[in-house]
Design an enzyme around this catalytic site. Structure first.
Site, PDB file in Angstrom:
ATOM      1  N   ASP A 120       0.789  -1.121   0.018  1.00  0.00           N
ATOM      2  CA  ASP A 120      -0.110  -0.144   0.043  1.00  0.00           C
ATOM      3  C   ASP A 120       0.771   1.219   0.025  1.00  0.00           C
ATOM      4  O   ASP A 120       2.189   1.167   0.537  1.00  0.00           O
ATOM      5  CB  ASP A 120      -0.940  -0.126   1.163  1.00  0.00           C
ATOM      6  CG  ASP A 120      -2.187   0.673   1.121  1.00  0.00           C
ATOM      7  OD1 ASP A 120      -2.397   1.622   0.237  1.00  0.00           O
ATOM      8  OD2 ASP A 120      -3.089   0.517   2.013  1.00  0.00           O
ATOM      9  N   ASP A 153     -10.842   2.101  -3.184  1.00  0.00           N
ATOM     10  CA  ASP A 153     -11.073   1.722  -2.176  1.00  0.00           C
ATOM     11  C   ASP A 153     -12.691   1.870  -1.879  1.00  0.00           C
ATOM     12  O   ASP A 153     -13.403   1.513  -0.791  1.00  0.00           O
ATOM     13  CB  ASP A 153     -10.885   2.899  -0.840  1.00  0.00           C
ATOM     14  CG  ASP A 153      -9.516   2.548  -0.309  1.00  0.00           C
ATOM     15  OD1 ASP A 153      -8.911   1.552  -0.517  1.00  0.00           O
ATOM     16  OD2 ASP A 153      -8.762   3.051   0.325  1.00  0.00           O
TER      17      ASP A 153
HETATM   18  C1  DGJ Z   1      -5.669   2.040   1.911  1.00  0.00           C
HETATM   19  C2  DGJ Z   1      -6.220   0.740   1.173  1.00  0.00           C
HETATM   20  O1  DGJ Z   1      -6.577   1.104  -0.290  1.00  0.00           O
HETATM   21  C3  DGJ Z   1      -7.241  -0.218   1.798  1.00  0.00           C
HETATM   22  O2  DGJ Z   1      -7.732  -1.087   1.322  1.00  0.00           O
HETATM   23  C4  DGJ Z   1      -6.425  -0.496   3.339  1.00  0.00           C
HETATM   24  O3  DGJ Z   1      -5.564  -1.208   3.072  1.00  0.00           O
HETATM   25  C5  DGJ Z   1      -6.009   0.889   4.284  1.00  0.00           C
HETATM   26  N1  DGJ Z   1      -5.090   1.567   3.248  1.00  0.00           N
HETATM   27  C6  DGJ Z   1      -5.307   0.477   5.323  1.00  0.00           C
HETATM   28  O4  DGJ Z   1      -4.798   1.433   5.999  1.00  0.00           O
END
Ligand code: DGJ
Length: 729
Positions: A478, A548
């Site tokens: 990430d 997300d």
């Molecule tokens: C952003 C990601 O896109 C989410 O799926 C998740 O992993 C969060 N970060 C965690 O902090």
């Protein structure tokens, strides 16, 4: 096919299956000009299209109007500062403070295959699959060599381009601009196609008419970004989804980019793509080279569908690597939307237990398992297991999950450092920052200075040692904030302009190391959702978390934009719980499954808490995934109707390469009163084959299905979907 040089005419002809690209070497000064790009031509005598026989004429015939020539000639790689006032691809700063560059052809090489780009992601192909042209140019005054690389593919209508710039002089020279590609096309009432977005709504398709002047998209965020995408296409005014001219340029890069189309006084459109010159300045000492990232160009005479098919093939066959390139991915369940930071070993095992009984194949432990991280304010950089949460340790958890017959995956955010972390206490200078300024925080975190070797070394070792400690088969990598406060404590003052690019090179180096040491690992890139969904990252990970936003309806347009240029196999897509955590919408569980089926497919919910009737559907969805995933992953994708355009329903389909199987997905977003059925004309089938529709009587000819179409009865209610499975008899 391939590439040929016609010496007498001084013309290079680059052919792909359905397109030709022609370059002319012009006048005594050997200017390199662009003559033609479009539908395949048998002939190569197209150098005349560089218009050198017309006023203002070439400089050897008309020295008094040199600037008029420079400002009109269709340069392959336009240079700055000498009279071409359109957007340029290269400029410098010399010891004397000058910025001008002029390039002349000096020679070339043509060979089978395609070279790697050192330290950079790039498309690849064997000697049987690709041909490469190196056009060697020089600027005598600067003592600089510029090699323009072009590679054609035998199986897809794409030309890959990049540029290598070498300082052959004794004095250092600073590159202040080094773009990757330029394309000059006579205007066809073009519309500029770009993708824009924001967090949770990435890659929304946008069209605007190309007007006089400059228009385009950029990123200065250090990542390809949620907001704009490193892709532009010029769509002829009369082109449609199925027909007409479309020219696309996509950047195989994950940092700052600059993509622009400029309509000039002669009604020619110049499109350029490359690293954003803003905050870019690269010092070249004597003998040093700078390699630009790759840009891929696609031409389609078959509208947007043709462009999509070519790019999908390119990325599936010539960019994505590793064990999962052509392989079905395990169905995962990720605990982010299920628990956020509130989890422990027991909770995760509970989820895994139920999930495994339902047929889910991998548990992914997301953010919050390390340091003192119980919210997003702390511990990035401290990649040691929080044993208060994971009592018994990581290996114990992984073993328990493995005992259930499931794989185990883990989340990292390796590029970041929390101000509240042990790492920051020990190395405050490892954060990117401008001396004398407190760097700006985003999500309460700073960015690690990955231009520094010791920082990369530490980062790699800290994540690799976690991976070595247990049977971890998947990593979600990430990156949750853009770069700002650009400054490295290590770079000299005259190299600070290299930091943005060096950072990206650092990310690439880390990911290359990771997949080399762990060749069986399934890597999924992510950046606060889809802020770094780009071809650069696809070189390292076969899939990227798309957004997300897991709401099935929002996903329709996010996935539509993404799938226009990326294969479905790359789109991280999960079924999540309702009301949806981003938009609060409630959609049927079944529809959430249909929409996630267009991507990698997985779950992002607490399976122990969702309603029983939803849970009961999971085994069916698992079956559906196993039944259709080969087709979805490898088939050709066609857009039939777009909810973003018609505001009522969405429809797309995939067809197997042999055209014997197809799957249509129809999602009715809003029901329409007094409308019993919709007529859908299918695409990509074989005209000569006869097809049956699963669950229905009757046989349909392929041409009937495509020309006359089928009727899809309107489901009762909003947010309802249907899959239509066709098989040739
Ligand atoms: C952003 C990601 O896109 C989410 O799926 C998740 O992993 C969060 N970060 C965690 O902090």
């Amino acid at each position: 096919m391939g590439i040929e040089f016609f010496e007498q005419d001084r013309v290079f002809k680059l052919d792909t299956p359905k397109s030709s690209y022609i370059i002319g070497i012009v006048d005594e000064e050997n200017f390199v000009g662009h003559a033609y790009y479009g539908k395949k031509c048998r002939d190569h005598h197209l150098g005349y299209l560089c218009r050198t026989g017309e006023a203002p004429f070439v400089p050897s015939k008309n020295a008094r109007d040199r600037l008029s020539f420079l400002d009109a000639f269709p340069f392959e790689y336009p240079t700055h500062g000498l009279g071409d006032y359109r957007e340029s691809c290269i400029s410098v700063r010399t010891k004397g403070g000058h910025s001008a560059v002029s390039l002349s052809y000096t020679g070339h090489k043509i060979y089978k295959g395609k070279p790697k780009l050192s330290g950079l992601p790039a498309t690849f192909g064997s000697e049987g699959e690709c041909t490469t042209l190196e056009l060697i140019c020089e600027d005598k005054a600067l003592n600089m060599e510029v090699v323009l690389y072009y590679s054609t593919f035998e199986d897809t209508d794409v030309i890959a381009r990049s540029v290598k710039i070498t300082n052959k002089g004794k004095e250092p020279v600073y590159l202040t601009r080094a773009l990757s590609a330029c394309l000059e096309i006579d205007n066809q009432d073009f519309e500029l196609l770009t993708m824009h977005g924001s967090w949770a709504r990435e890659r929304k398709i946008q069209y605007r008419k190309v007007g006089y002047g400059k228009q385009g998209v950029t990123s200065e965020r250090g990542e390809s970004s949620h907001q704009d995408h490193p892709f532009i296409a010029l769509k002829a005014g009369d082109a449609t989804q199925e027909r007409g001219d479309v020219y696309g340029i996509h950047f195989v890069y994950s940092g700052n980019f600059f993509a622009q189309a400029e309509k000039n006084q002669f009604d020619v459109v110049r499109a350029v793509m490359g690293i954003n010159p803003q905050d870019f300045c690269w010092k070249l000492e004597e003998g040093e080279s700078f390699q630009t990232p790759e840009a891929v160009m696609v031409y389609s005479s078959e509208g947007l569908d043709g462009m999509t098919t070519s790019l999908h093939k390119l990325y599936r066959k010539h960019l994505i690597r590793g064990e999962y390139k052509d392989k079905k991915r395990p169905i995962l369940i990720n605990n982010w939307e299920a628990t956020y930071f509130d989890f422990n070993t027991e909770k995760l095992i509970q989820i895994a237990k139920q999930a495994s009984e339902l047929g889910i194949e991998m548990l992914v432990m997301d953010d919050g398992w390390f340091g003192r991280r119980n919210d997003d304010n702390t511990s990035l950089g401290d990649w040691t297991v929080n044993e208060e949460k994971l009592n018994g340790g990581l290996n114990h958890l992984v073993e328990e999950v493995n005992k259930l017959g499931m794989k185990f995956g883990i989340w990292f955010e390796p590029e970041m450092i929390s101000p509240d972390s042990e790492l920051y206490k020990a190395h405050p200078d490892w954060a990117i920052a401008v001396p004398g300024r407190e760097p700006g925080r985003a999500r309460n975190q700073y960015v690690l200075d990955l231009s520094r070797k010791e920082v990369r070394e530490h980062t790699y070792e800290s994540i690799a040692s976690v991976l070595r400690s247990a049977n971890i088969e998947y990593v979600k990598w990430d990156m949750n904030r853009p770069l700002s406060d650009i400054g490295s404590m290590e770079l000299d003052a005259d190299r600070q302009g290299e930091l943005f690019h060096r950072y990206v090179l650092g990310v690439y180096e880390l990911q290359e190391r990771l997949i080399t040491e762990f060749p069986h690992l399934l890597l999924e890139n992510c950046s606060g959702g889809g802020a770094r969904f780009d071809p650069g990252m696809l070189y390292y990970s076969p899939q990227i978390w798309c957004s997300d936003d897991t709401d099935a309806i929002e996903r329709l347009s996010i996935q539509e934009g993404t799938a226009m240029i990326y294969p479905l196999s790359t789109m991280g897509a999960h079924v999540s719980d309702c009301p949806n955590h981003t938009v609060g919408r409630v959609t049927p569980f079944e529809t959430r499954g249909y929409v996630a089926l267009a991507g990698t497919f997985g779950y992002e919910l607490d399976v122990t808490k969702i309603p029983q009737e939803d849970r009961d559907q999971i085994p069916e969805q698992v079956k559906m995934y196993h039944k259709y995933n080969d087709l979805v992953r490898e088939g050709e994708y066609y857009r039939i109707a777009s909810y973003s355009v018609n505001h009522e329903y969405d429809c797309y389909m995939v067809v197997s390469e042999d055209k014997r199987e197809a799957l249509v997905t129809f999602i009715q977003v809003l029901n329409r009163p007094n409308c019993k059925s919709r007529k859908i004309k299918l695409k990509g089938l074989s005209e000569g084959l006869d097809y049956t529709i699963e669950g229905e009587e009757g046989v349909y000819a392929g041409d009937t299905l495509m020309n006359a179409g089928i009727l899809i009865e309107n489901p009762w209610g909003d947010f309802k979907g249907r899959l239509i499975h066709l098989t040739a008899r």
